[in-house]
Design a protein around this motif. Structure first.
Motif, PDB file in Angstrom:
ATOM      1  N   GLY A  47      23.127   2.284   1.628  1.00  0.00           N
ATOM      2  CA  GLY A  47      21.737   2.157   2.051  1.00  0.00           C
ATOM      3  C   GLY A  47      20.837   1.710   0.908  1.00  0.00           C
ATOM      4  O   GLY A  47      21.147   1.901  -0.259  1.00  0.00           O
ATOM      5  N   ASP A  48      19.697   1.102   1.281  1.00  0.00           N
ATOM      6  CA  ASP A  48      18.801   0.573   0.263  1.00  0.00           C
ATOM      7  C   ASP A  48      17.917   1.658  -0.357  1.00  0.00           C
ATOM      8  O   ASP A  48      17.080   1.346  -1.201  1.00  0.00           O
ATOM      9  N   HIS A  56      20.155  -0.395  10.134  1.00  0.00           N
ATOM     10  CA  HIS A  56      20.399  -0.203   8.698  1.00  0.00           C
ATOM     11  C   HIS A  56      19.932   1.145   8.169  1.00  0.00           C
ATOM     12  O   HIS A  56      19.223   1.216   7.154  1.00  0.00           O
ATOM     13  N   THR A  89      23.729  -4.815  -0.326  1.00  0.00           N
ATOM     14  CA  THR A  89      23.323  -3.443  -0.022  1.00  0.00           C
ATOM     15  C   THR A  89      23.991  -2.471  -0.994  1.00  0.00           C
ATOM     16  O   THR A  89      25.204  -2.525  -1.201  1.00  0.00           O
ATOM     17  N   THR A 115      20.462   4.844   6.277  1.00  0.00           N
ATOM     18  CA  THR A 115      21.378   5.343   5.254  1.00  0.00           C
ATOM     19  C   THR A 115      22.615   5.874   5.962  1.00  0.00           C
ATOM     20  O   THR A 115      22.507   6.647   6.909  1.00  0.00           O
ATOM     21  N   THR A 145      27.447  -2.520  -5.119  1.00  0.00           N
ATOM     22  CA  THR A 145      26.981  -3.107  -3.856  1.00  0.00           C
ATOM     23  C   THR A 145      28.219  -3.396  -3.009  1.00  0.00           C
ATOM     24  O   THR A 145      29.364  -3.301  -3.485  1.00  0.00           O
ATOM     25  N   GLY A 193      14.683   5.009   2.630  1.00  0.00           N
ATOM     26  CA  GLY A 193      15.144   3.630   2.716  1.00  0.00           C
ATOM     27  C   GLY A 193      13.992   2.672   2.940  1.00  0.00           C
ATOM     28  O   GLY A 193      12.935   3.058   3.447  1.00  0.00           O
ATOM     29  N   ARG A 229      18.143   1.513  -4.194  1.00  0.00           N
ATOM     30  CA  ARG A 229      17.672   0.384  -5.017  1.00  0.00           C
ATOM     31  C   ARG A 229      16.747   0.879  -6.126  1.00  0.00           C
ATOM     32  O   ARG A 229      15.956   1.771  -5.918  1.00  0.00           O
ATOM     33  N   TYR A 245      25.676  -4.835   7.277  1.00  0.00           N
ATOM     34  CA  TYR A 245      24.733  -4.735   6.163  1.00  0.00           C
ATOM     35  C   TYR A 245      24.840  -5.975   5.280  1.00  0.00           C
ATOM     36  O   TYR A 245      25.922  -6.551   5.133  1.00  0.00           O
TER      37      TYR A 245
END
Length: 284
Positions: free
Chosen positions: A280-281, A211, A238, A213, A258, A190, A284, A234
């Motif tokens: 979680g990011d 934040h 996200t 995961t 998202t 993340g 991305r 979040y």
């Protein structure tokens, strides 16, 4: 001096003879006292993996092969029929695990008490069958799926009930492993946090501040309420993913979006029990 030496040797011989006689007597007594006792068998909790049968491990197959008695659900009998030939099968649906360790007197309604007594009776029958097999020297294996000790209510009660026979756990591929593979991402990478939390919707607010995961075991959670709660912690953009039927080659699929878009993407979709939610990011 010579007489004393002979006397000492005689005393030593008498002591040794007495010790040998005592040792033999104890061994004969111990053996006779256990002659009528049953010989304990071996007890295993075996994960058969998650999803398709080819995710079962060689260790699990070896354990099943050497088992005399298999405790499992009817679905597993058909799923693993090639490995369960000539085995005694006991239906694990008799376990009544939801009420194990609970106090009937603390239950509020007659319906709850009736269910408790029914569970207690069926669980007692299952325990008696397993005990009889173990006392006859049989090897007994309880079959489960995924990781038996991640939200493993149907399995972990065996550890307490049969603690005296030292249950051995055979690990297997879990839904977490299969879902991670389906996503094809390292869940620890993340941007804001290099950690992952496995949780249920009730526990989200305890861990969400940094934040991490989130891997959410939904357990029949209403999806709209889950998204509303996640948005409290979040950012709306996200990433979120839902992995359906992890480990099933012909059914496994992933829906990505998202927190802002996922409800629209899943509108009208029926969620099966077999799904995990990732937030979680790292995606991305």
């Amino acid at each position: 001096m010579l007489k004393l030496c002979f006397k000492s040797q005689k005393v030593i011989r008498l002591i040794l003879a007495g010790c040998i006689f005592l040792f033999i007597s104890l061994m004969l007594f111990y053996g006779s006292s256990r002659a009528g006792e049953p010989t304990n068998g071996s007890f295993y909790l075996v994960s058969c993996g998650v999803g398709d049968v080819d995710l079962i491990t060689l260790r699990a197959l070896d354990t099943i092969e050497k088992s005399d008695v298999i405790v499992c659900r009817e679905k597993q009998v058909s799923h693993l029929k090639n490995y369960l030939k000539n085995k005694v099968i006991i239906d694990s649906s008799l376990s009544g695990w939801r009420t194990y360790g609970k106090d009937c007197s603390q239950m509020k309604t007659d319906a709850e008490k009736t269910a408790y007594r029914k569970h207690q009776e069926s669980r007692g029958g299952l325990i008696a069958q397993i005990r009889q097999a173990l006392n006859n020297g049989k090897t007994v294996s309880v079959l489960g799926s995924g990781d038996l000790l991640i939200y493993g209510g149907p399995y972990r009660w065996y550890l307490e009930e049969f603690a005296d026979v030292y249950p051995q756990i055979i690990p297997g591929v879990s839904c977490l492993n299969a879902a991670n593979a389906a996503l094809g991402k390292d869940i620890m990478l993340g941007k804001h946090s290099h950690s992952a939390v496995m949780t249920t919707v009730r526990e989200i607010d305890k861990f969400a501040a940094h934040h991490p995961t989130m891997i959410i075991f939904t357990m029949h959670t209403e999806f709209e309420k889950l998204i509303a709660k996640l948005k409290q912690f979040y950012p709306a953009d996200t990433p979120i993913a839902i992995v359906f039927y992890a480990g099933y080659k012909n059914k496994q699929h992933v829906t990505r979006g998202t927190l802002n878009t996922i409800l629209e993407q899943t509108e009208g979709k029926s969620f099966p029990f077999e799904h995990l939610v990732y937030v979680g990011d790292f995606m991305r």
